[in-house]
Design a protein around this motif. Structure first.
Motif, mmCIF file in Angstrom:
data_model
loop_
_atom_site.group_PDB
_atom_site.id
_atom_site.type_symbol
_atom_site.label_atom_id
_atom_site.label_comp_id
_atom_site.label_asym_id
_atom_site.label_seq_id
_atom_site.Cartn_x
_atom_site.Cartn_y
_atom_site.Cartn_z
ATOM 1 N N ALA A 63 -8.010 3.298 -7.926
ATOM 2 C CA ALA A 63 -6.993 4.284 -7.572
ATOM 3 C C ALA A 63 -6.044 4.552 -8.729
ATOM 4 O O ALA A 63 -5.711 5.710 -9.027
ATOM 5 N N THR B 261 -2.279 9.808 4.083
ATOM 6 C CA THR B 261 -3.682 9.382 4.007
ATOM 7 C C THR B 261 -3.789 7.869 3.931
ATOM 8 O O THR B 261 -4.650 7.255 4.578
ATOM 9 N N THR B 262 -2.919 7.253 3.136
ATOM 10 C CA THR B 262 -2.911 5.788 3.033
ATOM 11 C C THR B 262 -2.614 5.156 4.387
ATOM 12 O O THR B 262 -3.286 4.196 4.807
ATOM 13 N N THR C 82 -0.434 11.885 0.109
ATOM 14 C CA THR C 82 -0.915 10.579 -0.358
ATOM 15 C C THR C 82 -0.462 9.462 0.576
ATOM 16 O O THR C 82 -1.239 8.570 0.928
ATOM 17 N N LEU C 83 0.804 9.514 0.996
ATOM 18 C CA LEU C 83 1.339 8.501 1.900
ATOM 19 C C LEU C 83 0.667 8.563 3.272
ATOM 20 O O LEU C 83 0.300 7.529 3.851
ATOM 21 N N LEU D 35 -6.869 3.861 -2.312
ATOM 22 C CA LEU D 35 -5.817 2.848 -2.337
ATOM 23 C C LEU D 35 -5.798 2.032 -1.052
ATOM 24 O O LEU D 35 -5.717 0.791 -1.081
ATOM 25 N N ALA D 36 -5.864 2.691 0.103
ATOM 26 C CA ALA D 36 -5.838 1.980 1.385
ATOM 27 C C ALA D 36 -7.086 1.140 1.593
ATOM 28 O O ALA D 36 -7.042 0.135 2.324
ATOM 29 N N GLY E 214 -5.124 8.354 -1.695
ATOM 30 C CA GLY E 214 -4.710 7.605 -0.512
ATOM 31 C C GLY E 214 -5.850 6.824 0.109
ATOM 32 O O GLY E 214 -5.673 5.667 0.523
ATOM 33 N N ALA F 148 0.827 -1.210 0.000
ATOM 34 C CA ALA F 148 0.000 0.000 0.000
ATOM 35 C C ALA F 148 0.862 1.261 0.000
ATOM 36 O O ALA F 148 0.595 2.213 -0.743
ATOM 37 N N LEU F 149 1.915 1.273 0.798
ATOM 38 C CA LEU F 149 2.769 2.454 0.873
ATOM 39 C C LEU F 149 3.588 2.646 -0.410
ATOM 40 O O LEU F 149 3.813 3.782 -0.847
ATOM 41 N N ALA G 274 1.179 3.956 -2.927
ATOM 42 C CA ALA G 274 0.841 5.338 -2.575
ATOM 43 C C ALA G 274 1.975 6.282 -2.980
ATOM 44 O O ALA G 274 1.732 7.389 -3.464
ATOM 45 N N LEU H 45 -5.329 2.828 6.470
ATOM 46 C CA LEU H 45 -4.967 1.453 6.837
ATOM 47 C C LEU H 45 -5.233 1.200 8.317
ATOM 48 O O LEU H 45 -5.719 0.136 8.708
#
Length: 223
Positions: A122, A65-66, A62-63, A114-115, A111, A26-27, A30, A70
């Motif tokens: 996404a 928020t992901t 973005t990172l 995607l998460a 984010g 995920a990261l 992202a 999560l």
């Protein structure tokens, strides 16, 4: 309380709530989407002053928020507390360009989606948004407006300058006019023919013109 009870903690019990593999993938995705958003922002930027720090902020957003989503999706109780905590956050940084707001929401939305596990949405959604922004920002750049400031001395010279400018630009619109003893300041919004701006040098050589300034203009006017 025994010696073993010391190491029993509800905090440590949630350490494996999100699998390491899921978190890593995920990261990484992202980060890739954040880089893509940063690239689109850099290519489609139409403002006066480009801010590299804002582009890096889009990647970080973005990172972050992901990472946040999560954690929220792994615990329903945590999600309720997170909503309450985030509701009191206030951001006071001024947004100078309207399009910057769209990029901020895009980073947050990418984010979140995607998460949540919607990888195709996404990726392909971000690609579609990026293409649309590139297409429309490219069309706008072809007719970028500029502000032309001219200082002359008499009314007859003012008319001569205006006629000369009209014959060498695609569009001309007066934004303001300031008159003082011995000086007339004219502010025009101009749109060049095929990006040609060399006529400004000729305007400066017209008799009675004391100063000529050409400034990039984003379409917003305060006066």
């Amino acid at each position: 309380m025994t010696f073993q009870d010391i190491f029993k903690s509800s905090f440590l019990e949630h350490a494996n709530a999100v699998p390491i593999l899921d978190m890593t993938l995920a990261l990484i995705l992202a980060f890739a989407l954040g880089l893509f958003i940063f690239f689109i922002y850099k290519k489609s930027y139409c403002g006066l002053m480009y801010s590299a720090s804002f582009g890096v902020t889009l990647i970080a957003l973005t990172l972050i928020t992901t990472l946040l989503i999560l954690a929220v999706t792994s615990n329903i109780v945590l999600s309720l507390g997170m909503v309450g905590a985030l509701s009191i956050v206030r951001f006071r940084t001024a947004i100078k360009e309207p399009m910057d707001i769209a990029f901020l929401f895009w980073s947050i939305a990418a984010g979140i989606v995607l998460a949540a596990g919607f990888l195709p949405l996404a990726v392909f959604g971000s690609m579609f948004i990026g293409i649309i922004l590139l297409v429309f920002s490219g069309r706008k750049n072809l007719e970028r407006p500029y502000i032309l400031v001219v200082h002359c001395q008499t009314e007859s010279q003012e008319k001569e300058v205006e006629q000369y400018i009209k014959s060498h630009v695609k569009g001309l619109k007066m934004k303001s006019k300031s008159v003082s003893p011995g000086c007339i300041e004219l502010n025009y919004e101009v749109r060049f023919k095929e990006g040609e701006s060399s006529f400004v040098n000729a305007v400066a050589e017209i008799e009675g013109v004391t100063q000529t300034v050409l400034v990039s203009y984003n379409g917003d006017y305060m006066g």
